[in-house]
Structures are given as structure tokens and as C-alpha cells.
Design a protein around this motif. Sequence first.
Motif, PDB file in Angstrom:
ATOM      1  N   VAL A  40      38.352  10.944  63.602  1.00 10.70           N
ATOM      2  CA  VAL A  40      37.455  10.350  63.158  1.00 10.70           C
ATOM      3  C   VAL A  40      36.471  10.074  64.202  1.00 10.70           C
ATOM      4  O   VAL A  40      35.307  10.085  64.231  1.00 10.70           O
ATOM      5  N   PHE A  41      37.035   9.529  65.411  1.00  9.17           N
ATOM      6  CA  PHE A  41      36.271   9.282  66.696  1.00  9.17           C
ATOM      7  C   PHE A  41      35.509  10.827  67.074  1.00  9.17           C
ATOM      8  O   PHE A  41      34.332  10.836  67.506  1.00  9.17           O
ATOM      9  N   ALA A  42      36.269  11.995  66.851  1.00 10.71           N
ATOM     10  CA  ALA A  42      35.692  13.120  67.352  1.00 10.71           C
ATOM     11  C   ALA A  42      34.185  13.547  66.719  1.00 10.71           C
ATOM     12  O   ALA A  42      33.652  14.275  66.997  1.00 10.71           O
ATOM     13  N   MET A  43      34.046  12.966  65.425  1.00  9.18           N
ATOM     14  CA  MET A  43      32.730  13.206  64.555  1.00  9.18           C
ATOM     15  C   MET A  43      31.774  12.797  65.587  1.00  9.18           C
ATOM     16  O   MET A  43      30.408  13.346  65.598  1.00  9.18           O
ATOM     17  N   GLY A  44      31.866  11.740  66.368  1.00 10.22           N
ATOM     18  CA  GLY A  44      30.616  11.137  67.017  1.00 10.22           C
ATOM     19  C   GLY A  44      30.327  12.179  68.080  1.00 10.22           C
ATOM     20  O   GLY A  44      29.086  12.027  68.518  1.00 10.22           O
ATOM     21  N   ARG A  45      31.005  13.012  68.506  1.00  8.59           N
ATOM     22  CA  ARG A  45      30.771  14.001  69.654  1.00  8.59           C
ATOM     23  C   ARG A  45      29.731  15.078  68.966  1.00  8.59           C
ATOM     24  O   ARG A  45      29.010  15.636  69.993  1.00  8.59           O
ATOM     25  N   VAL A  46      29.700  15.450  67.704  1.00  5.84           N
ATOM     26  CA  VAL A  46      28.753  16.145  67.179  1.00  5.84           C
ATOM     27  C   VAL A  46      27.703  15.507  66.530  1.00  5.84           C
ATOM     28  O   VAL A  46      26.829  16.084  65.955  1.00  5.84           O
ATOM     29  N   GLY A  47      27.504  14.165  66.850  1.00  2.76           N
ATOM     30  CA  GLY A  47      26.251  13.444  66.403  1.00  2.76           C
ATOM     31  C   GLY A  47      26.418  12.664  65.139  1.00  2.76           C
ATOM     32  O   GLY A  47      25.054  12.360  64.507  1.00  2.76           O
ATOM     33  N   ALA A  48      27.411  12.412  64.619  1.00  2.00           N
ATOM     34  CA  ALA A  48      27.677  11.844  63.344  1.00  2.00           C
ATOM     35  C   ALA A  48      26.879  10.434  63.355  1.00  2.00           C
ATOM     36  O   ALA A  48      27.058   9.708  64.404  1.00  2.00           O
ATOM     37  N   SER A  49      26.192   9.854  62.099  1.00  2.00           N
ATOM     38  CA  SER A  49      25.847   8.581  62.348  1.00  2.00           C
ATOM     39  C   SER A  49      26.613   7.415  61.665  1.00  2.00           C
ATOM     40  O   SER A  49      26.283   6.496  61.683  1.00  2.00           O
ATOM     41  N   TYR A  50      27.881   7.904  61.138  1.00  2.42           N
ATOM     42  CA  TYR A  50      28.791   7.217  60.489  1.00  2.42           C
ATOM     43  C   TYR A  50      27.875   6.108  59.547  1.00  2.42           C
ATOM     44  O   TYR A  50      28.234   4.886  59.577  1.00  2.42           O
ATOM     45  N   ALA A  51      27.280   6.594  58.679  1.00  4.46           N
ATOM     46  CA  ALA A  51      26.205   5.933  57.685  1.00  4.46           C
ATOM     47  C   ALA A  51      27.273   4.826  56.814  1.00  4.46           C
ATOM     48  O   ALA A  51      28.471   5.217  56.570  1.00  4.46           O
ATOM     49  N   GLN A  52      26.557   4.003  56.381  1.00  5.37           N
ATOM     50  CA  GLN A  52      27.197   3.176  55.386  1.00  5.37           C
ATOM     51  C   GLN A  52      27.783   3.862  54.036  1.00  5.37           C
ATOM     52  O   GLN A  52      28.724   3.514  53.751  1.00  5.37           O
ATOM     53  N   GLY A  53      27.338   4.730  53.794  1.00  2.03           N
ATOM     54  CA  GLY A  53      27.563   5.386  52.353  1.00  2.03           C
ATOM     55  C   GLY A  53      28.518   6.626  52.571  1.00  2.03           C
ATOM     56  O   GLY A  53      28.632   7.552  51.859  1.00  2.03           O
TER      57      GLY A  53
END
Length: 337
Positions: A257-270
Motif C-alpha cells: 500500500v505504501f508503494a501506491m504513493g510512489r505513483v502519486g496516489a492521493s489516498y482519498a477519503q473514499g
Amino acid sequence: MHAHGGGRVRARSLGVVIGALPTGPLNAITDVNGVLVGHTTVDDGADLRTGVTAIVPERLAEGGLPAAVHTGNGYGKLVGSTQVDELGVLESPVVLTATLSVFRAADAVLTYLMGRRPDGVSFNPLVGETNDGFLSDIRRRPITERHVLDALEGASGGLPAEGCVGAGTGTTALGFKAGVGTSSRRVTAGGSEATVGALAQANFGGVLTVRGVPVPVEEVVPGVRRPEPPGNSCMIVVATDAPLDARRLGRLARRAVFAMGRVGASYAQGSGDYAIAFSTAPPGVPAVPDAALDPLFAAVMDAVEEALLNSLFMATTTTGFAGRTAHAVPYDRRFLG
């Protein structure tokens, strides 16, 4: 209109190489021996852009596998996850589909499991989802038992199809058309060679980032505004042949799940962001000690990042429900290799 093919290629074919670790032969989750993938695509050329993707570990026939689920954000409908959390055991293939079809899909997995274990008294299907409602009419709940059984029974080794296929048929991510993507890495951990594979169903918000370079859709697709909603949720499945218990697999799942941040994930509320990790190692082999996990952590991070990029780079521009369109990532040399 739905563009098929279109000469789409994987990240590495564009010169986008993530990390220094070698990949497996196929650069796919199926590089982990005994892990099979099957897709069923539901695409009527108009309002339905959805499907099913099944990840089937062959060793399930011998009993459950050590497994863990990490919930990055629990806004989702991951059927069967609490028992995996409690017991650390995967009892079923992992099936991915659309949000409102997840319950019918879980019932279909139950049919599959009962057919293979006629003496069983209880079963725990593990079925995840993302919301493909931007391009598909999710309220029609088009996924049938046959669709799920076809994905499960048709699962095979080899390089899985990527992009607009199976559970990725109608997904969008980071402002673009996305889908299913996969990747793998080879490492030495605890003195033994191991393979780590990842498969992702990408459907989340943020700004696409390729090796640190932001790629906003409104800048690279002329005249296009960011679609709303830009996607919500991501399902990541991690398989490894490294001997790991459920606790250590949970540590791998967190890194996914951390790796999503590498491609620019916003980790939005929904955004329901989940990772499922399992090991296919034979029972009785001592687990890799915690102090030797770093190579596996690196492998998971790199494989998930590349799987997510493949899910985007292999997807094609799609017009679906209510005439909405999600555009494929252009192969722009400004941000590619």
C-alpha cells in the motif's frame, strides 16, 4: 467506442525501469510458481465495462496458505478479510471485481470451493473490489456466477493480460484509464532465492507520477479535464515463494500500500486501499527472520510500483457509461525513459 489494442506496451518497453532488482522471467505475479491468473471481461461496447480477475494459488488444494490483509483505508467491501486477519490463512482464490458485484462474486467463489471440497463444512471466499462506476453501470450488477467460474477455471500461468481486462475493464486511476497490471522481482532473502509478484486493480485518485515526475492528465491530454470521480480504491495482491508466516506477510502487505504513493496516489477519503499477501512456500520451512526481510520489502515496493504503471500504460482510451471517457496515458518522451 472502446479502443482495443492500439499498440499499448508495458513500462519496461518504454524505458521505465523501476529499481535495480531483477524481474522474474515474465515480470508478473505468475513468476511465483503455482500462481495462476484468469480474467473474464464484460464489455457491451456501451454501458458495461467491468469483469472479474482471479488469482489462484495451486497449492490451496493442499490446505490453506499463510496470508495477511493490510487495510490502508477501509472504505471498501473486501469480503472474507476478517477471517484472514484472525487466522492468518488464505482458504480461497483471490477474486477481484466491481463494487456492487462483489457479493454475487463471493457466492460464486463459494460454489467453486464447495465443488472442490465436498466434505467441507465452512468456506471463506476472499473477494475484493473497486468502484468502476465512472465507466460502467454498476447498479446493473452484471457479474454472474458463470463469469466468476470462467475466470477461476480458466486461470493459467504465463503472462496475464493487462490494462482493460477482467476487473480492470472499467477502472481509472490518477486521472487516466487504468486497469490490471502485474510485475515481479527476484531477491535473496534469508540465504535463499525468492520471487515476489504483485498484481494490482488500479482505480484511485491523485496525479500520475512516473519515477518522480508528475504527469497531470490535463497537461498531457490536450483539452481534457480531470474526470470526476477520478477513481476510488486499489486492490493489490502480493504472492511470494519466500517462507513467511502471516505476521511477516502483513509487513509485506503494508509496503504494497505504501508503494501506491510512489505513483502519486492521493489516498482519498473514499478510496478503499487494500493489499493481500500470501506465501506458497511448502509448510515446515523456517520463516525468513525479520532481520532479513529488507530485500523482500524492496521487492514488494518495486513490483507494486511497476504493476501500477503497467495497469496504466497497457490501458486503452475507453468511452463507457453515460458517454464518459477515460484517456490512456500518452507515451510522452518527456517523462518516459
